[in-house]
Design a protein around this motif. Structure first.
Motif, mmCIF file in Angstrom:
data_model
loop_
_atom_site.group_PDB
_atom_site.id
_atom_site.type_symbol
_atom_site.label_atom_id
_atom_site.label_comp_id
_atom_site.label_asym_id
_atom_site.label_seq_id
_atom_site.Cartn_x
_atom_site.Cartn_y
_atom_site.Cartn_z
ATOM 1 N N ALA A 11 0.816 -1.220 0.000
ATOM 2 C CA ALA A 11 0.000 0.000 0.000
ATOM 3 C C ALA A 11 0.845 1.264 0.000
ATOM 4 O O ALA A 11 0.593 2.189 -0.767
ATOM 5 C CB ALA A 11 -0.933 -0.010 1.213
ATOM 6 N N HIS A 12 1.863 1.308 0.880
ATOM 7 C CA HIS A 12 2.581 2.564 1.144
ATOM 8 C C HIS A 12 4.085 2.394 0.980
ATOM 9 O O HIS A 12 4.608 1.313 1.271
ATOM 10 C CB HIS A 12 2.319 3.010 2.595
ATOM 11 C CG HIS A 12 0.881 3.001 2.982
ATOM 12 N ND1 HIS A 12 0.358 2.118 3.893
ATOM 13 C CD2 HIS A 12 -0.158 3.748 2.526
ATOM 14 C CE1 HIS A 12 -0.944 2.327 4.014
ATOM 15 N NE2 HIS A 12 -1.290 3.302 3.188
ATOM 16 N N PRO A 13 4.766 3.490 0.578
ATOM 17 C CA PRO A 13 6.223 3.439 0.618
ATOM 18 C C PRO A 13 6.657 3.309 2.078
ATOM 19 O O PRO A 13 6.334 4.181 2.875
ATOM 20 C CB PRO A 13 6.663 4.785 0.020
ATOM 21 C CG PRO A 13 5.457 5.649 -0.021
ATOM 22 C CD PRO A 13 4.244 4.790 0.136
ATOM 23 N N ASP A 14 7.265 2.263 2.393
ATOM 24 C CA ASP A 14 7.835 1.774 3.676
ATOM 25 C C ASP A 14 7.249 0.412 4.047
ATOM 26 O O ASP A 14 7.896 -0.350 4.750
ATOM 27 C CB ASP A 14 7.795 2.765 4.863
ATOM 28 C CG ASP A 14 6.423 2.933 5.539
ATOM 29 O OD1 ASP A 14 5.464 2.268 5.125
ATOM 30 O OD2 ASP A 14 6.356 3.735 6.481
ATOM 31 N N ASP A 15 6.040 0.066 3.546
ATOM 32 C CA ASP A 15 5.521 -1.299 3.759
ATOM 33 C C ASP A 15 6.529 -2.308 3.192
ATOM 34 O O ASP A 15 6.744 -3.386 3.759
ATOM 35 C CB ASP A 15 4.199 -1.542 3.011
ATOM 36 C CG ASP A 15 3.056 -0.670 3.502
ATOM 37 O OD1 ASP A 15 3.137 -0.153 4.628
ATOM 38 O OD2 ASP A 15 2.083 -0.528 2.740
ATOM 39 N N ASP A 16 7.121 -1.946 2.063
ATOM 40 C CA ASP A 16 8.058 -2.834 1.382
ATOM 41 C C ASP A 16 9.381 -2.965 2.132
ATOM 42 O O ASP A 16 10.076 -3.974 2.013
ATOM 43 C CB ASP A 16 8.311 -2.352 -0.055
ATOM 44 C CG ASP A 16 8.621 -0.869 -0.138
ATOM 45 O OD1 ASP A 16 8.134 -0.101 0.716
ATOM 46 O OD2 ASP A 16 9.348 -0.463 -1.048
ATOM 47 N N ASP A 128 -6.051 0.424 3.996
ATOM 48 C CA ASP A 128 -5.305 0.413 2.724
ATOM 49 C C ASP A 128 -4.606 -0.934 2.530
ATOM 50 O O ASP A 128 -4.573 -1.477 1.419
ATOM 51 C CB ASP A 128 -4.234 1.513 2.696
ATOM 52 C CG ASP A 128 -4.793 2.913 2.506
ATOM 53 O OD1 ASP A 128 -6.004 3.055 2.263
ATOM 54 O OD2 ASP A 128 -3.987 3.865 2.610
ATOM 55 N N HIS A 129 -4.001 -1.440 3.596
ATOM 56 C CA HIS A 129 -3.293 -2.731 3.517
ATOM 57 C C HIS A 129 -4.279 -3.847 3.169
ATOM 58 O O HIS A 129 -4.020 -4.692 2.309
ATOM 59 C CB HIS A 129 -2.629 -3.080 4.855
ATOM 60 C CG HIS A 129 -1.496 -2.191 5.255
ATOM 61 N ND1 HIS A 129 -0.663 -2.494 6.313
ATOM 62 C CD2 HIS A 129 -1.042 -1.020 4.753
ATOM 63 C CE1 HIS A 129 0.247 -1.543 6.453
ATOM 64 N NE2 HIS A 129 0.036 -0.628 5.521
ATOM 65 N N ILE A 130 -5.401 -3.855 3.891
ATOM 66 C CA ILE A 130 -6.383 -4.931 3.716
ATOM 67 C C ILE A 130 -6.955 -4.890 2.299
ATOM 68 O O ILE A 130 -7.120 -5.925 1.640
ATOM 69 C CB ILE A 130 -7.489 -4.807 4.789
ATOM 70 C CG1 ILE A 130 -6.884 -5.098 6.179
ATOM 71 C CG2 ILE A 130 -8.654 -5.746 4.489
ATOM 72 C CD1 ILE A 130 -7.778 -4.732 7.348
HETATM 73 ZN ZN ZN Z 1 1.428 0.797 5.131
#
Ligand code: ZN
Length: 263
Positions: A11-16, A128-130
């Motif tokens: 979802a977001h830059p940093d999840d990765d 967002d993740h879900i």
């Molecule tokens: Zn995230």
């Protein structure tokens, strides 16, 4: 020839930076390894910490730059990096089929052997993740019947409940706030018996942490003490995945790599 394309959809830059960075680092040098990374949002609604030179208007571009710098610091940039541009904090409000279509378009072109995304827990219960996890599951299901070597395994990045509970106890002992897994935006674990892949990342923890450090605008969100490299390296020693497809055989041995057991 074996298919060694990995697609990670977050979802977001940093999840990765937490999500699959260790697995990427471990495969980084293999000539047939292809790394496809998809971000649903630029993270433009993220927190801006006191004194950080970003505005609501610039944060998305800054976080995109941080994410790209993070992969350079880790030592393996994505072969393809797509930003879907959905609204940060509002992916669940986008028509679901639009999200599925956007992910499916990329996956269809790439035919990855392994797809990594969030499970229904979203690790933090973040909508967002879900949503991006559910859309990726749906895209995978739509495409997996295609001929060819793609779509052999769909996995969800997760934290085992026993590990989550240990971390929470340690947080309590340190006087830090503890996570309440019934609350949105709080970390949670999944039952340990759902863990089907445990990756030993100890050889690459320094590279993972080098990547994490590049998310400079979010360091205060990502760690209680970003100066404590040792603590961060301990946190990223392992990656855990549940296998969403194909359904694991009961009693099957624990796998040790995302591609483990694939042709
Ligand atoms: Zn995230």
């Amino acid at each position: 020839m074996s298919n060694r394309t990995l697609a990670c959809v977050f979802a977001h830059p940093d999840d990765d930076a937490y999500g699959a960075a260790g697995s990427v680092a471990l495969h980084a040098a293999e000539p047939d390894f292809r790394f496809v990374l998809v971000h649903a949002t630029l993270g433009e609604q993220g927190e801006i910490r006191e004194g950080f030179p970003a505005t609501r208007e610039t944060l998305g571009a800054i976080r995109r730059g941080e994410d790209e710098a993070a992969w350079r610091a880790l030592g393996r940039v994505p072969d393809r990096h797509e930003w879907l541009g959905f609204p940060d904090g509002g992916v669940a409000d986008v028509p679901f089929t639009d999200v599925v279509d956007a992910v499916a378009r990329i996956l269809e072109e790439e035919q990855p052997a392994v797809v990594v995304t969030f499970g229904p827990d979203g690790v933090f219960g973040h909508p967002d993740h879900i949503t991006i996890g559910a859309a990726t599951d749906e895209a995978f299901a739509r495409l997996r019947s295609e001929d060819g070597s793609g779509f052999q395994r769909l996995v969800h990045g997760v934290v085992p409940r026993s590990v989550f509970e240990r971390w929470n106890r340690q947080r309590a002992e340190l006087g830090l706030y503890t996570f309440d897994p019934t609350q949105t935006y709080h970390m949670r674990g999944v039952p340990d018996d759902q863990i089907r892949i445990t990756v030993d990342c100890r050889d690459v923890t320094a590279r993972i942490v080098a990547g994490l450090r590049e998310h400079k605008s979010q360091l205060h969100v990502m760690s209680d003490d970003p100066t404590n490299s040792e603590q961060w390296e301990r946190r990223v020693r392992r990656e855990w995945y549940a296998i969403a497809w194909p359904e694991p055989e009961p009693g099957a041995p624990m796998l040790t790599d995302l591609f483990d057991g694939l042709p």
